[in-house]
Scaffold this motif. Structure first.
Motif, PDB file in Angstrom:
ATOM      1  N   HIS A  49       0.631  -1.350   0.031  1.00  0.00           N
ATOM      2  CA  HIS A  49       0.088   0.318   0.098  1.00  0.00           C
ATOM      3  C   HIS A  49       0.627   0.979  -0.008  1.00  0.00           C
ATOM      4  N   ARG A  50       1.811   1.184   0.569  1.00  0.00           N
ATOM      5  CA  ARG A  50       2.519   1.983   0.772  1.00  0.00           C
ATOM      6  C   ARG A  50       3.293   2.298  -0.459  1.00  0.00           C
ATOM      7  N   ALA A  51       4.455   1.883  -0.765  1.00  0.00           N
ATOM      8  CA  ALA A  51       4.966   1.736  -1.479  1.00  0.00           C
ATOM      9  C   ALA A  51       4.555   2.307  -2.668  1.00  0.00           C
ATOM     10  N   GLY A  52       3.146   1.802  -3.358  1.00  0.00           N
ATOM     11  CA  GLY A  52       1.953   1.789  -4.244  1.00  0.00           C
ATOM     12  C   GLY A  52       1.397   3.345  -4.425  1.00  0.00           C
ATOM     13  N   SER A  53       1.180   3.868  -3.793  1.00  0.00           N
ATOM     14  CA  SER A  53       1.175   4.669  -3.587  1.00  0.00           C
ATOM     15  C   SER A  53       1.802   5.951  -3.369  1.00  0.00           C
ATOM     16  N   MET A  54       2.696   6.128  -3.446  1.00  0.00           N
ATOM     17  CA  MET A  54       4.169   6.445  -3.028  1.00  0.00           C
ATOM     18  C   MET A  54       4.142   6.713  -4.190  1.00  0.00           C
ATOM     19  N   LEU A  55       4.557   5.307  -5.219  1.00  0.00           N
ATOM     20  CA  LEU A  55       4.708   5.228  -6.769  1.00  0.00           C
ATOM     21  C   LEU A  55       3.936   5.888  -7.281  1.00  0.00           C
ATOM     22  N   LEU A  56       2.119   5.985  -7.165  1.00  0.00           N
ATOM     23  CA  LEU A  56       1.389   6.879  -8.324  1.00  0.00           C
ATOM     24  C   LEU A  56       1.243   8.353  -7.774  1.00  0.00           C
ATOM     25  N   ALA A  57       1.678   8.857  -6.427  1.00  0.00           N
ATOM     26  CA  ALA A  57       1.981  10.158  -6.014  1.00  0.00           C
ATOM     27  C   ALA A  57       3.113  10.604  -7.371  1.00  0.00           C
ATOM     28  N   ASP A  58       4.092  10.203  -7.036  1.00  0.00           N
ATOM     29  CA  ASP A  58       5.116  10.223  -7.071  1.00  0.00           C
ATOM     30  C   ASP A  58       5.039  10.507  -9.207  1.00  0.00           C
ATOM     31  N   GLN A  59       4.468   9.749  -9.591  1.00  0.00           N
ATOM     32  CA  GLN A  59       3.867  10.022 -11.085  1.00  0.00           C
ATOM     33  C   GLN A  59       2.957  11.562 -11.054  1.00  0.00           C
ATOM     34  N   LEU A  60       2.098  11.141 -10.721  1.00  0.00           N
ATOM     35  CA  LEU A  60       1.444  12.391 -10.754  1.00  0.00           C
ATOM     36  C   LEU A  60       1.984  13.435 -10.592  1.00  0.00           C
ATOM     37  N   ASN A  61       2.910  13.829  -9.501  1.00  0.00           N
ATOM     38  CA  ASN A  61       3.993  15.085  -9.428  1.00  0.00           C
ATOM     39  C   ASN A  61       4.428  15.079 -10.666  1.00  0.00           C
ATOM     40  N   LYS A  62       4.861  14.456 -11.082  1.00  0.00           N
ATOM     41  CA  LYS A  62       5.885  14.436 -12.351  1.00  0.00           C
ATOM     42  C   LYS A  62       5.502  14.325 -13.537  1.00  0.00           C
ATOM     43  N   SER A  63       3.727  14.034 -13.813  1.00  0.00           N
ATOM     44  CA  SER A  63       3.047  14.699 -14.694  1.00  0.00           C
ATOM     45  C   SER A  63       3.229  16.065 -15.854  1.00  0.00           C
TER      46      SER A  63
END
Length: 303
Positions: A49-63
Protein backbone atom coordinates in the motif's frame (compact mmCIF):
# COMPACT_ATOMS: atom_id res chain seq x y z
CA UNK A 1 19.18 60.76 -2.51
CA UNK A 2 18.50 58.76 0.64
CA UNK A 3 14.78 58.62 -0.24
CA UNK A 4 15.58 57.49 -3.78
CA UNK A 5 17.91 54.74 -2.50
CA UNK A 6 15.26 53.57 -0.03
CA UNK A 7 12.63 53.37 -2.75
CA UNK A 8 15.00 51.43 -4.98
CA UNK A 9 15.74 49.01 -2.14
CA UNK A 10 12.02 48.45 -1.51
CA UNK A 11 11.39 47.92 -5.22
CA UNK A 12 14.25 45.43 -5.35
CA UNK A 13 12.87 43.51 -2.38
CA UNK A 14 9.39 43.35 -3.93
CA UNK A 15 10.86 42.15 -7.22
CA UNK A 16 12.81 39.46 -5.40
CA UNK A 17 9.65 38.23 -3.69
CA UNK A 18 7.57 38.06 -6.87
CA UNK A 19 8.84 34.58 -7.90
CA UNK A 20 7.93 33.27 -4.45
CA UNK A 21 4.46 34.78 -4.70
CA UNK A 22 3.97 33.34 -8.16
CA UNK A 23 5.11 29.93 -6.93
CA UNK A 24 2.64 30.11 -4.03
CA UNK A 25 -0.17 30.99 -6.45
CA UNK A 26 0.80 28.10 -8.70
CA UNK A 27 0.79 25.71 -5.74
CA UNK A 28 -2.62 26.98 -4.64
CA UNK A 29 -3.97 26.38 -8.15
CA UNK A 30 -2.96 22.73 -8.11
CA UNK A 31 -5.49 20.02 -7.32
CA UNK A 32 -4.51 18.36 -4.06
CA UNK A 33 -4.64 14.56 -3.97
CA UNK A 34 -4.28 12.69 -0.68
CA UNK A 35 -3.43 8.98 -0.69
CA UNK A 36 -4.42 7.05 2.42
CA UNK A 37 -2.09 4.03 2.43
CA UNK A 38 -2.98 1.13 4.68
CA UNK A 39 -0.79 -0.70 7.15
CA UNK A 40 1.65 -3.45 6.05
CA UNK A 41 -0.18 -6.56 4.89
CA UNK A 42 0.43 -9.90 3.13
CA UNK A 43 3.82 -11.06 1.90
CA UNK A 44 6.58 -9.18 0.07
CA UNK A 45 5.41 -7.70 -3.21
CA UNK A 46 1.73 -8.01 -2.27
CA UNK A 47 -0.55 -5.32 -0.85
CA UNK A 48 2.31 -2.84 -0.92
CA UNK A 49 0.00 0.00 0.00
CA UNK A 50 2.68 2.48 1.00
CA UNK A 51 5.06 1.78 -1.88
CA UNK A 52 2.23 1.67 -4.42
CA UNK A 53 0.72 4.92 -3.20
CA UNK A 54 4.09 6.67 -3.19
CA UNK A 55 4.83 5.40 -6.69
CA UNK A 56 1.50 6.67 -8.03
CA UNK A 57 1.87 9.98 -6.19
CA UNK A 58 5.35 10.47 -7.62
CA UNK A 59 4.06 9.75 -11.13
CA UNK A 60 1.29 12.32 -10.69
CA UNK A 61 3.67 14.95 -9.35
CA UNK A 62 6.01 14.45 -12.30
CA UNK A 63 3.19 14.41 -14.88
CA UNK A 64 3.25 18.14 -15.53
CA UNK A 65 -0.45 18.35 -14.71
CA UNK A 66 -1.69 20.89 -12.12
CA UNK A 67 -1.83 18.36 -9.29
CA UNK A 68 0.01 17.87 -6.02
CA UNK A 69 -0.18 14.40 -4.49
CA UNK A 70 0.81 13.48 -0.96
CA UNK A 71 0.75 10.17 0.95
CA UNK A 72 -0.18 9.37 4.53
CA UNK A 73 0.54 5.81 5.66
CA UNK A 74 -0.64 3.38 8.32
CA UNK A 75 -4.30 4.13 7.68
CA UNK A 76 -6.54 7.08 8.46
CA UNK A 77 -4.42 10.00 9.66
CA UNK A 78 -4.70 11.23 13.23
CA UNK A 79 -4.06 14.75 11.97
CA UNK A 80 -6.88 15.17 9.48
CA UNK A 81 -5.69 18.64 8.48
CA UNK A 82 -3.84 16.81 5.69
CA UNK A 83 -7.23 16.66 3.94
CA UNK A 84 -7.67 20.45 3.99
CA UNK A 85 -8.17 21.67 0.44
CA UNK A 86 -8.12 18.16 -1.04
CA UNK A 87 -9.73 17.62 -4.43
CA UNK A 88 -9.46 13.83 -4.21
CA UNK A 89 -8.81 11.13 -1.62
CA UNK A 90 -7.46 7.76 -2.79
CA UNK A 91 -7.52 4.82 -0.38
CA UNK A 92 -5.18 1.87 -1.03
CA UNK A 93 -5.38 -0.47 1.93
CA UNK A 94 -6.84 -3.59 3.43
CA UNK A 95 -10.60 -3.57 3.75
CA UNK A 96 -13.46 -5.28 5.57
CA UNK A 97 -13.71 -4.39 9.24
CA UNK A 98 -10.16 -3.03 9.12
CA UNK A 99 -10.88 -0.53 6.36
CA UNK A 100 -9.30 2.85 7.24
CA UNK A 101 -12.55 4.67 6.51
CA UNK A 102 -14.81 2.22 8.38
CA UNK A 103 -14.82 4.34 11.54
CA UNK A 104 -14.74 7.61 9.59
CA UNK A 105 -17.71 7.27 7.27
CA UNK A 106 -19.26 10.53 8.46
CA UNK A 107 -16.04 12.31 7.53
CA UNK A 108 -16.04 10.62 4.13
CA UNK A 109 -19.66 11.68 3.59
CA UNK A 110 -18.70 15.27 4.44
CA UNK A 111 -15.88 15.16 1.90
CA UNK A 112 -18.31 13.88 -0.73
CA UNK A 113 -20.78 16.65 0.14
CA UNK A 114 -17.96 19.11 -0.52
CA UNK A 115 -17.36 17.55 -3.94
CA UNK A 116 -14.12 15.77 -3.09
CA UNK A 117 -13.28 12.86 -5.41
CA UNK A 118 -12.97 9.41 -3.83
CA UNK A 119 -10.99 6.44 -5.14
CA UNK A 120 -10.55 2.94 -3.71
CA UNK A 121 -7.85 0.53 -4.86
CA UNK A 122 -7.88 -3.26 -4.41
CA UNK A 123 -8.94 -4.48 -0.94
CA UNK A 124 -10.06 -0.92 -0.11
CA UNK A 125 -13.17 -1.59 -2.23
CA UNK A 126 -14.37 -4.04 0.47
CA UNK A 127 -16.22 -2.77 3.50
CA UNK A 128 -18.75 -4.58 5.73
CA UNK A 129 -22.23 -4.83 4.25
CA UNK A 130 -25.04 -2.99 5.93
CA UNK A 131 -24.70 0.69 6.78
CA UNK A 132 -21.06 0.86 5.66
CA UNK A 133 -21.76 -0.95 2.40
CA UNK A 134 -24.73 1.28 1.67
CA UNK A 135 -22.53 4.30 2.29
CA UNK A 136 -20.03 2.99 -0.25
CA UNK A 137 -22.85 2.48 -2.76
CA UNK A 138 -23.66 6.17 -2.37
CA UNK A 139 -20.08 7.45 -2.31
CA UNK A 140 -18.15 5.04 -4.58
CA UNK A 141 -20.94 3.48 -6.65
CA UNK A 142 -20.08 -0.10 -5.73
CA UNK A 143 -18.13 -2.30 -3.34
CA UNK A 144 -17.02 -5.85 -2.56
CA UNK A 145 -19.82 -7.48 -0.58
CA UNK A 146 -19.00 -10.68 1.30
CA UNK A 147 -21.01 -13.76 0.29
CA UNK A 148 -21.71 -12.02 -3.03
CA UNK A 149 -18.36 -10.89 -4.49
CA UNK A 150 -15.29 -13.10 -5.01
CA UNK A 151 -11.52 -12.56 -5.01
CA UNK A 152 -9.73 -15.11 -7.25
CA UNK A 153 -6.36 -14.67 -8.91
CA UNK A 154 -6.88 -14.77 -12.68
CA UNK A 155 -5.56 -13.40 -15.95
CA UNK A 156 -8.14 -10.93 -17.21
CA UNK A 157 -8.14 -9.58 -20.77
CA UNK A 158 -9.66 -6.16 -21.25
CA UNK A 159 -11.10 -4.40 -24.28
CA UNK A 160 -11.52 -0.80 -23.23
CA UNK A 161 -14.59 1.40 -23.70
CA UNK A 162 -14.32 4.99 -24.87
CA UNK A 163 -14.09 7.21 -21.80
CA UNK A 164 -11.84 9.95 -20.46
CA UNK A 165 -10.30 7.43 -18.05
CA UNK A 166 -9.22 5.12 -20.91
CA UNK A 167 -7.39 7.80 -22.90
CA UNK A 168 -3.92 6.75 -24.00
CA UNK A 169 -4.46 3.14 -22.92
CA UNK A 170 -4.37 0.02 -25.10
CA UNK A 171 -6.31 -3.18 -24.53
CA UNK A 172 -4.32 -5.29 -22.09
CA UNK A 173 -4.21 -8.54 -20.12
CA UNK A 174 -2.97 -8.87 -16.56
CA UNK A 175 -2.74 -11.53 -13.88
CA UNK A 176 -3.96 -10.09 -10.60
CA UNK A 177 -6.40 -10.74 -7.81
CA UNK A 178 -9.26 -9.18 -9.74
CA UNK A 179 -12.32 -9.07 -7.52
CA UNK A 180 -15.61 -9.42 -9.35
CA UNK A 181 -19.39 -9.78 -8.98
CA UNK A 182 -19.28 -6.50 -7.12
CA UNK A 183 -22.36 -5.01 -5.49
CA UNK A 184 -23.32 -1.94 -7.52
CA UNK A 185 -25.98 0.72 -7.23
CA UNK A 186 -29.43 -0.24 -8.40
CA UNK A 187 -29.56 -0.26 -12.22
CA UNK A 188 -25.90 0.93 -12.22
CA UNK A 189 -27.16 4.48 -11.67
CA UNK A 190 -24.26 6.85 -12.30
CA UNK A 191 -21.80 3.95 -12.69
CA UNK A 192 -19.73 3.43 -15.86
CA UNK A 193 -17.73 0.19 -16.18
CA UNK A 194 -14.12 0.70 -17.30
CA UNK A 195 -12.54 -2.77 -17.05
CA UNK A 196 -14.82 -5.69 -17.92
CA UNK A 197 -14.03 -9.33 -18.69
CA UNK A 198 -15.65 -12.76 -18.45
CA UNK A 199 -13.88 -14.85 -15.79
CA UNK A 200 -13.18 -18.48 -16.61
CA UNK A 201 -14.57 -21.41 -14.61
CA UNK A 202 -11.15 -21.82 -12.95
CA UNK A 203 -11.94 -18.69 -10.90
CA UNK A 204 -14.75 -20.51 -9.07
CA UNK A 205 -13.10 -23.79 -8.10
CA UNK A 206 -13.06 -22.99 -4.37
CA UNK A 207 -15.86 -24.00 -2.06
CA UNK A 208 -18.47 -21.42 -1.22
CA UNK A 209 -17.33 -18.89 1.34
CA UNK A 210 -17.45 -15.15 2.16
CA UNK A 211 -14.82 -14.37 -0.50
CA UNK A 212 -14.53 -17.63 -2.41
CA UNK A 213 -17.89 -18.35 -4.05
CA UNK A 214 -21.66 -18.42 -3.72
CA UNK A 215 -24.64 -19.66 -5.77
CA UNK A 216 -25.36 -16.20 -7.19
CA UNK A 217 -21.90 -15.65 -8.66
CA UNK A 218 -21.75 -19.19 -10.04
CA UNK A 219 -25.07 -18.69 -11.84
CA UNK A 220 -23.95 -15.32 -13.22
CA UNK A 221 -20.60 -16.52 -14.56
CA UNK A 222 -20.88 -20.21 -15.37
CA UNK A 223 -24.52 -20.31 -16.45
CA UNK A 224 -25.42 -16.87 -17.82
CA UNK A 225 -21.86 -15.96 -18.92
CA UNK A 226 -22.19 -12.40 -17.66
CA UNK A 227 -19.03 -10.26 -18.08
CA UNK A 228 -17.80 -8.85 -14.78
CA UNK A 229 -16.71 -5.30 -14.00
CA UNK A 230 -13.42 -5.01 -12.13
CA UNK A 231 -13.02 -1.22 -12.45
CA UNK A 232 -15.66 1.46 -12.63
CA UNK A 233 -16.11 5.20 -12.38
CA UNK A 234 -19.04 6.90 -10.75
CA UNK A 235 -20.59 10.34 -11.03
CA UNK A 236 -22.26 11.00 -7.71
CA UNK A 237 -25.74 12.56 -7.55
CA UNK A 238 -26.37 15.89 -5.85
CA UNK A 239 -28.02 14.09 -2.94
CA UNK A 240 -24.66 12.79 -1.69
CA UNK A 241 -22.48 15.61 -2.97
CA UNK A 242 -21.96 15.91 -6.68
CA UNK A 243 -18.51 14.66 -7.56
CA UNK A 244 -16.58 11.73 -8.98
CA UNK A 245 -15.38 8.41 -7.61
CA UNK A 246 -13.79 5.19 -8.85
CA UNK A 247 -13.19 1.63 -7.75
CA UNK A 248 -10.28 -0.48 -9.01
CA UNK A 249 -10.14 -4.08 -7.82
CA UNK A 250 -6.62 -4.88 -9.07
CA UNK A 251 -3.43 -3.92 -7.25
CA UNK A 252 -2.64 -7.10 -5.33
CA UNK A 253 0.78 -7.51 -6.96
CA UNK A 254 3.08 -4.51 -6.67
CA UNK A 255 4.98 -5.48 -9.83
CA UNK A 256 1.89 -4.80 -11.94
CA UNK A 257 2.36 -1.04 -11.52
CA UNK A 258 5.26 -1.38 -13.94
CA UNK A 259 2.77 -2.16 -16.72
CA UNK A 260 2.03 1.11 -18.51
CA UNK A 261 -1.66 0.45 -19.28
CA UNK A 262 -2.46 -1.00 -15.85
CA UNK A 263 -0.81 1.96 -14.12
CA UNK A 264 -2.12 4.69 -16.40
CA UNK A 265 -5.78 3.67 -16.17
CA UNK A 266 -5.55 4.30 -12.41
CA UNK A 267 -3.63 7.55 -12.85
CA UNK A 268 -6.26 8.70 -15.34
CA UNK A 269 -9.04 7.79 -12.90
CA UNK A 270 -7.40 9.72 -10.08
CA UNK A 271 -7.01 12.83 -12.22
CA UNK A 272 -10.59 12.44 -13.44
CA UNK A 273 -11.90 12.37 -9.86
CA UNK A 274 -10.27 15.76 -9.18
CA UNK A 275 -12.42 17.27 -11.92
CA UNK A 276 -9.50 17.94 -14.25
CA UNK A 277 -9.63 17.03 -17.92
CA UNK A 278 -7.65 13.86 -18.66
CA UNK A 279 -5.15 14.56 -21.48
CA UNK A 280 -5.94 13.09 -24.90
CA UNK A 281 -3.04 10.65 -24.53
CA UNK A 282 -3.66 9.96 -20.87
CA UNK A 283 -1.71 11.15 -17.85
CA UNK A 284 1.98 11.48 -18.83
CA UNK A 285 3.72 8.58 -17.12
CA UNK A 286 7.12 6.97 -17.58
CA UNK A 287 7.57 3.26 -16.91
CA UNK A 288 9.00 2.99 -13.38
CA UNK A 289 12.53 1.68 -13.19
CA UNK A 290 13.34 -1.44 -11.18
CA UNK A 291 14.88 0.81 -8.53
CA UNK A 292 11.69 2.89 -8.32
CA UNK A 293 9.66 -0.28 -7.99
CA UNK A 294 11.78 -1.40 -5.06
CA UNK A 295 11.57 1.94 -3.25
CA UNK A 296 9.47 2.33 -0.10
CA UNK A 297 8.50 -1.36 0.19
CA UNK A 298 7.32 -2.41 3.64
CA UNK A 299 9.81 -4.59 5.55
CA UNK A 300 8.27 -8.04 5.22
CA UNK A 301 11.26 -10.32 4.91
CA UNK A 302 12.27 -12.28 1.84
CA UNK A 303 9.85 -13.87 -0.58
Amino acid sequence: MHLRNSLLAIAGAVTALLPLANTAKAEDAKKKIVFVAGRPSHGPGEHEHRAGSMLLADQLNKSGLPVQATVVDNGWPQDTSVFNGASAIVIYSDGGGGHPAFKHLDELKAFAKAGVGIGCIHYAVEIPKGEAGNTFLDLVGGYFETDWSVNPHWNASYTLPKHAVTRGISNFSMLDEWYYHMRFRDKMAGVTPILTALPGPETLTRKDGPHEGNPEVRAAVTERKEPQHTMWVYERPDSVGKGRSFGFTGGHFHKNWQNDDFRRVVLNAIVWTTGLEVPAKGVPSKTPTDAEMQANLDPKGKK
